[in-house]
Design a protein around this motif. Structure first.
Motif, PDB file in Angstrom:
ATOM      1  N   PRO A   1      84.951  89.798 -11.578  1.00  0.00           N
ATOM      2  CA  PRO A   1      86.422  89.504 -11.683  1.00  0.00           C
ATOM      3  C   PRO A   1      86.696  89.533  -9.942  1.00  0.00           C
ATOM      4  CG  PRO A   1      86.450  91.647 -11.434  1.00  0.00           C
ATOM      5  CD  PRO A   1      84.928  91.672 -11.186  1.00  0.00           C
ATOM      6  N   VAL A   2      86.418  88.101 -10.011  1.00  0.00           N
ATOM      7  CA  VAL A   2      86.642  87.339  -8.713  1.00  0.00           C
ATOM      8  C   VAL A   2      87.345  85.972  -9.243  1.00  0.00           C
ATOM      9  CG1 VAL A   2      84.217  86.771  -8.485  1.00  0.00           C
ATOM     10  CG2 VAL A   2      85.558  87.218  -6.413  1.00  0.00           C
ATOM     11  N   VAL A   3      88.274  85.630  -7.972  1.00  0.00           N
ATOM     12  CA  VAL A   3      88.931  84.301  -7.599  1.00  0.00           C
ATOM     13  C   VAL A   3      88.411  83.502  -6.705  1.00  0.00           C
ATOM     14  CG1 VAL A   3      91.281  82.677  -7.701  1.00  0.00           C
ATOM     15  CG2 VAL A   3      90.687  85.233  -9.619  1.00  0.00           C
ATOM     16  N   PHE A   4      88.027  82.703  -6.831  1.00  0.00           N
ATOM     17  CA  PHE A   4      87.092  82.234  -5.939  1.00  0.00           C
ATOM     18  C   PHE A   4      88.227  80.144  -5.582  1.00  0.00           C
ATOM     19  CE2 PHE A   4      83.495  83.765  -6.715  1.00  0.00           C
ATOM     20  CZ  PHE A   4      82.992  84.478  -5.329  1.00  0.00           C
ATOM     21  N   VAL A   5      89.101  80.357  -4.042  1.00  0.00           N
ATOM     22  CA  VAL A   5      90.144  79.576  -4.016  1.00  0.00           C
ATOM     23  C   VAL A   5      89.724  78.545  -2.394  1.00  0.00           C
ATOM     24  CG1 VAL A   5      92.489  78.753  -2.931  1.00  0.00           C
ATOM     25  CG2 VAL A   5      91.630  81.622  -4.784  1.00  0.00           C
ATOM     26  N   CYS A   6      89.053  77.662  -3.058  1.00  0.00           N
ATOM     27  CA  CYS A   6      89.187  76.310  -1.766  1.00  0.00           C
ATOM     28  C   CYS A   6      90.644  76.028  -0.757  1.00  0.00           C
ATOM     29  CB  CYS A   6      88.347  75.432  -2.083  1.00  0.00           C
ATOM     30  SG  CYS A   6      87.375  74.275  -0.628  1.00  0.00           S
ATOM     31  N   GLU A   7      90.669  76.154  -0.189  1.00  0.00           N
ATOM     32  CA  GLU A   7      91.769  76.305   0.525  1.00  0.00           C
ATOM     33  C   GLU A   7      91.714  74.302   1.557  1.00  0.00           C
ATOM     34  OE1 GLU A   7      94.854  78.974   2.651  1.00  0.00           O
ATOM     35  OE2 GLU A   7      93.086  79.318   3.022  1.00  0.00           O
ATOM     36  N   ASN A   8      91.447  73.003   0.396  1.00  0.00           N
ATOM     37  CA  ASN A   8      90.888  71.573   1.197  1.00  0.00           C
ATOM     38  C   ASN A   8      91.775  71.389   2.063  1.00  0.00           C
ATOM     39  OD1 ASN A   8      89.720  69.436   1.368  1.00  0.00           O
ATOM     40  ND2 ASN A   8      88.887  69.181  -0.883  1.00  0.00           N
ATOM     41  N   ASN A   9      91.800  71.369   3.084  1.00  0.00           N
ATOM     42  CA  ASN A   9      92.941  70.622   3.899  1.00  0.00           C
ATOM     43  C   ASN A   9      92.497  69.433   4.511  1.00  0.00           C
ATOM     44  OD1 ASN A   9      91.339  71.524   6.009  1.00  0.00           O
ATOM     45  ND2 ASN A   9      92.722  73.301   6.190  1.00  0.00           N
ATOM     46  N   LEU A  10      91.358  69.164   4.071  1.00  0.00           N
ATOM     47  CA  LEU A  10      90.717  67.295   3.555  1.00  0.00           C
ATOM     48  C   LEU A  10      89.472  67.579   5.522  1.00  0.00           C
ATOM     49  CD1 LEU A  10      93.615  64.884   3.528  1.00  0.00           C
ATOM     50  CD2 LEU A  10      92.392  66.699   1.333  1.00  0.00           C
ATOM     51  N   TYR A  11      89.421  68.656   6.114  1.00  0.00           N
ATOM     52  CA  TYR A  11      88.408  68.341   7.266  1.00  0.00           C
ATOM     53  C   TYR A  11      88.075  70.522   7.941  1.00  0.00           C
ATOM     54  CZ  TYR A  11      91.040  64.424   8.772  1.00  0.00           C
ATOM     55  OH  TYR A  11      91.390  63.198   8.706  1.00  0.00           O
ATOM     56  N   MET A  12      86.434  69.832   7.725  1.00  0.00           N
ATOM     57  CA  MET A  12      85.752  71.030   8.032  1.00  0.00           C
ATOM     58  C   MET A  12      85.394  70.934   9.606  1.00  0.00           C
ATOM     59  SD  MET A  12      81.829  69.558   5.859  1.00  0.00           S
ATOM     60  CE  MET A  12      81.165  70.690   7.468  1.00  0.00           C
ATOM     61  N   GLU A  13      86.436  72.050  10.197  1.00  0.00           N
ATOM     62  CA  GLU A  13      86.549  71.391  11.772  1.00  0.00           C
ATOM     63  C   GLU A  13      87.496  70.246  11.923  1.00  0.00           C
ATOM     64  OE1 GLU A  13      83.781  73.047  14.108  1.00  0.00           O
ATOM     65  OE2 GLU A  13      83.190  75.093  13.450  1.00  0.00           O
ATOM     66  N   TYR A  14      86.027  69.395  12.666  1.00  0.00           N
ATOM     67  CA  TYR A  14      86.551  67.950  13.319  1.00  0.00           C
ATOM     68  C   TYR A  14      86.179  66.792  12.451  1.00  0.00           C
ATOM     69  CZ  TYR A  14      86.244  71.647  16.641  1.00  0.00           C
ATOM     70  OH  TYR A  14      86.563  72.743  18.299  1.00  0.00           O
ATOM     71  N   THR A  15      85.748  67.032  10.688  1.00  0.00           N
ATOM     72  CA  THR A  15      84.549  66.104  10.326  1.00  0.00           C
ATOM     73  C   THR A  15      85.040  66.083   9.029  1.00  0.00           C
ATOM     74  OG1 THR A  15      82.763  67.026  11.146  1.00  0.00           O
ATOM     75  CG2 THR A  15      82.509  64.833   9.392  1.00  0.00           C
ATOM     76  N   PRO A  16      85.573  64.793   8.264  1.00  0.00           N
ATOM     77  CA  PRO A  16      86.353  64.605   7.078  1.00  0.00           C
ATOM     78  C   PRO A  16      85.063  65.166   6.305  1.00  0.00           C
ATOM     79  CG  PRO A  16      86.741  62.506   8.644  1.00  0.00           C
ATOM     80  CD  PRO A  16      85.629  63.701   9.415  1.00  0.00           C
TER      81      PRO A  16
ATOM     82  N   PRO B   1      94.157  60.040  11.287  1.00  0.00           N
ATOM     83  CA  PRO B   1      94.580  58.519  11.857  1.00  0.00           C
ATOM     84  C   PRO B   1      96.036  59.201  11.153  1.00  0.00           C
ATOM     85  CG  PRO B   1      93.041  58.600   9.883  1.00  0.00           C
ATOM     86  CD  PRO B   1      92.707  60.414  10.006  1.00  0.00           C
ATOM     87  N   ASP B   2      96.923  58.766  12.196  1.00  0.00           N
ATOM     88  CA  ASP B   2      98.019  58.941  12.571  1.00  0.00           C
ATOM     89  C   ASP B   2      99.096  58.391  11.158  1.00  0.00           C
ATOM     90  OD1 ASP B   2      98.068  59.275  14.988  1.00  0.00           O
ATOM     91  OD2 ASP B   2      98.146  57.312  15.689  1.00  0.00           O
ATOM     92  N   GLU B   3      98.632  57.818   9.972  1.00  0.00           N
ATOM     93  CA  GLU B   3      99.430  58.056   8.796  1.00  0.00           C
ATOM     94  C   GLU B   3      99.397  59.221   7.938  1.00  0.00           C
ATOM     95  OE1 GLU B   3     102.308  56.614   6.256  1.00  0.00           O
ATOM     96  OE2 GLU B   3     101.650  55.124   8.383  1.00  0.00           O
ATOM     97  N   GLU B   4      98.170  59.366   7.930  1.00  0.00           N
ATOM     98  CA  GLU B   4      98.214  59.811   7.105  1.00  0.00           C
ATOM     99  C   GLU B   4      98.290  61.309   7.547  1.00  0.00           C
ATOM    100  OE1 GLU B   4      93.048  61.627   6.142  1.00  0.00           O
ATOM    101  OE2 GLU B   4      93.843  63.105   7.626  1.00  0.00           O
ATOM    102  N   VAL B   5      98.359  61.404   9.123  1.00  0.00           N
ATOM    103  CA  VAL B   5      98.847  62.840   9.822  1.00  0.00           C
ATOM    104  C   VAL B   5     101.197  62.940   8.938  1.00  0.00           C
ATOM    105  CG1 VAL B   5     100.416  63.819  11.462  1.00  0.00           C
ATOM    106  CG2 VAL B   5      97.811  63.526  11.770  1.00  0.00           C
ATOM    107  N   ARG B   6     101.460  61.233   9.377  1.00  0.00           N
ATOM    108  CA  ARG B   6     102.787  61.321   8.751  1.00  0.00           C
ATOM    109  C   ARG B   6     102.876  61.591   7.437  1.00  0.00           C
ATOM    110  NH1 ARG B   6     102.813  57.517  12.741  1.00  0.00           N
ATOM    111  NH2 ARG B   6     102.068  55.944  11.566  1.00  0.00           N
ATOM    112  N   GLN B   7     102.156  60.731   6.848  1.00  0.00           N
ATOM    113  CA  GLN B   7     101.976  61.695   4.895  1.00  0.00           C
ATOM    114  C   GLN B   7     102.586  62.874   5.091  1.00  0.00           C
ATOM    115  OE1 GLN B   7      99.517  59.123   3.354  1.00  0.00           O
ATOM    116  NE2 GLN B   7     100.328  56.834   3.937  1.00  0.00           N
ATOM    117  N   TRP B   8     101.523  63.673   5.355  1.00  0.00           N
ATOM    118  CA  TRP B   8     101.306  65.109   4.848  1.00  0.00           C
ATOM    119  C   TRP B   8     102.386  66.004   5.840  1.00  0.00           C
ATOM    120  CZ3 TRP B   8      98.502  67.656   1.703  1.00  0.00           C
ATOM    121  CH2 TRP B   8      98.076  67.179   0.578  1.00  0.00           C
ATOM    122  N   LEU B   9     102.693  65.597   6.932  1.00  0.00           N
ATOM    123  CA  LEU B   9     104.029  66.141   7.541  1.00  0.00           C
ATOM    124  C   LEU B   9     105.506  65.803   6.643  1.00  0.00           C
ATOM    125  CD1 LEU B   9     103.658  65.456  11.755  1.00  0.00           C
ATOM    126  CD2 LEU B   9     103.374  67.745   9.991  1.00  0.00           C
ATOM    127  N   ALA B  10     105.059  64.858   6.566  1.00  0.00           N
ATOM    128  CA  ALA B  10     105.998  64.543   5.187  1.00  0.00           C
ATOM    129  C   ALA B  10     106.216  65.654   3.740  1.00  0.00           C
ATOM    130  CB  ALA B  10     106.699  62.462   5.116  1.00  0.00           C
TER     131      ALA B  10
END
Length: 333
Positions: free
Chosen positions: A172-187, A260-269
């Motif tokens: 009874p375990v639920v594994f949850v990947c919080e995929n924020n697109l970057y592993m430290e500094y690497t996409p 990328p600046d545009e990526e950050v802007r889109q996610w902040l929105a």
């Protein structure tokens, strides 16, 4: 292996989720300010922008369920019920902290609420979460272990080992990947052969690859409730990939200029908190209700900060305590 999706939460539950997200956001914003003032010891890895994942799961979990998370663990530890003043005290290195001021931001733990630790070694906690789920089965407690990790963990051996054993042992375990697109500094996409680093590998272990919008707390809550119920009823593990985004860099030392600046802007929105506020208002929550939650959280966080600032420094004698099982190092001799 399908993950059942529960009915959508009622308005009271959704207001509780909104409060949870605000608590997490304000806690981390204040922690950042205290870091700049030189009061927070060590670095910090903030989850600002990722609050919907922590809140959606925390609202769906049973009080005795168990949470395991990474060094980006403020949100998860706080929302499972760790006292905010003691949590902030830990960041300030004070004796009243949840780990006596010796763990700091990267090692937050509050076992009384089932927050079983933030792990600084990438992937180290996945087998531990599987072990905790196995123990719950042996004891017949009905508890579920929920294990949060980043997308980079999916390229670590422990990810595959833990998933394999969880399925083999029907845990009874639920594994949850919080995929924020970057592993430290690497996409993550630049070093991983599949598009979805967690979900696309689920089939190798007989699991369904579940992908959810990690910025939508209603979707996260419903998915969590279904996975938790299934695990509790003996249906075994689940693997959920929640797509989200951290607003800042990997840590306090990282300006995040590689994004990328545009990526950050889109996610902040797509910030989950104002998006959810707008949704709640459209679904019948009054301005008085929403404003009351916001004012309450502001008072709550300031009280936690003042409690932490007033807490004493640890004594020198405390350094050697809670390190070895017998409280000292004599066994080494």
């Amino acid at each position: 292996m399908n993950v059942a999706v529960a009915a959508g939460p009622d308005l009271d539950t959704r207001l509780r989720i909104y409060r949870m997200m605000l608590e997490a956001r304000r806690f981390e914003e204040r922690a950042h300010q205290l870091f700049l003032e030189g009061l927070v010891k060590g670095t910090t890895h903030l989850g600002i922008g990722q609050e919907a994942v922590a809140a959606g799961f925390a609202a769906a979990m049973r009080s005795d369920d168990l949470t395991f998370c990474t060094y980006r663990g403020h949100n998860h530890t706080l929302l499972r019920g760790a006292p905010p003043g003691r949590l902030m005290s830990e960041l300030l290195g004070r004796s009243e902290g949840v780990c006596g001021g010796k763990g700091g931001s990267m090692h937050l733990t509050w076992a009384p609420a089932g927050a079983m630790g933030s792990y600084a070694i990438v992937g180290a906690h996945l087998p531990i979460a599987a072990g905790a789920a196995w123990a719950a089965v042996e004891r017949g407690t009905g508890q579920v272990a929920v294990c949060f990790f980043g997308d980079g963990t999916t390229n670590i051996g422990a990810f595959h080992e833990a998933l394999n054993l969880a399925v083999v042992w029907d845990l009874p375990v639920v594994f949850v990947c919080e995929n924020n697109l970057y592993m430290e500094y690497t996409p993550i996409g630049s070093v991983t052969a599949v598009e979805r680093p967690a979900a696309d590998r689920a089939a190798a272990y007989g699991l369904e690859g579940v992908v959810v919008d990690g910025n939508d707390p209603d979707v996260v809550y419903e998915t969590a409730a279904g996975a938790l119920a299934r695990a509790r009823e003996g249906g075994g593990p689940s693997l959920i990939e929640a797509i989200t985004y951290r607003h800042g860099g990997h840590s306090r030392a990282d300006p995040g200029t590689y994004r990328p600046d545009e990526e950050v802007r889109q996610w902040l929105a797509r910030d989950p908190i104002p998006m959810y506020r707008t949704r709640l208002a459209g679904d019948g929550a009054s301005e008085e209700q929403l404003g009351g939650v916001e004012q309450s959280v502001e008072s709550w966080i300031e009280a936690a900060v003042e409690e932490a600032k007033a807490a004493p420094e640890p004594s020198v004698d405390s350094i050697a305590t809670e390190v070895w099982a017998d409280g000292g190092s004599r066994w080494r001799n």
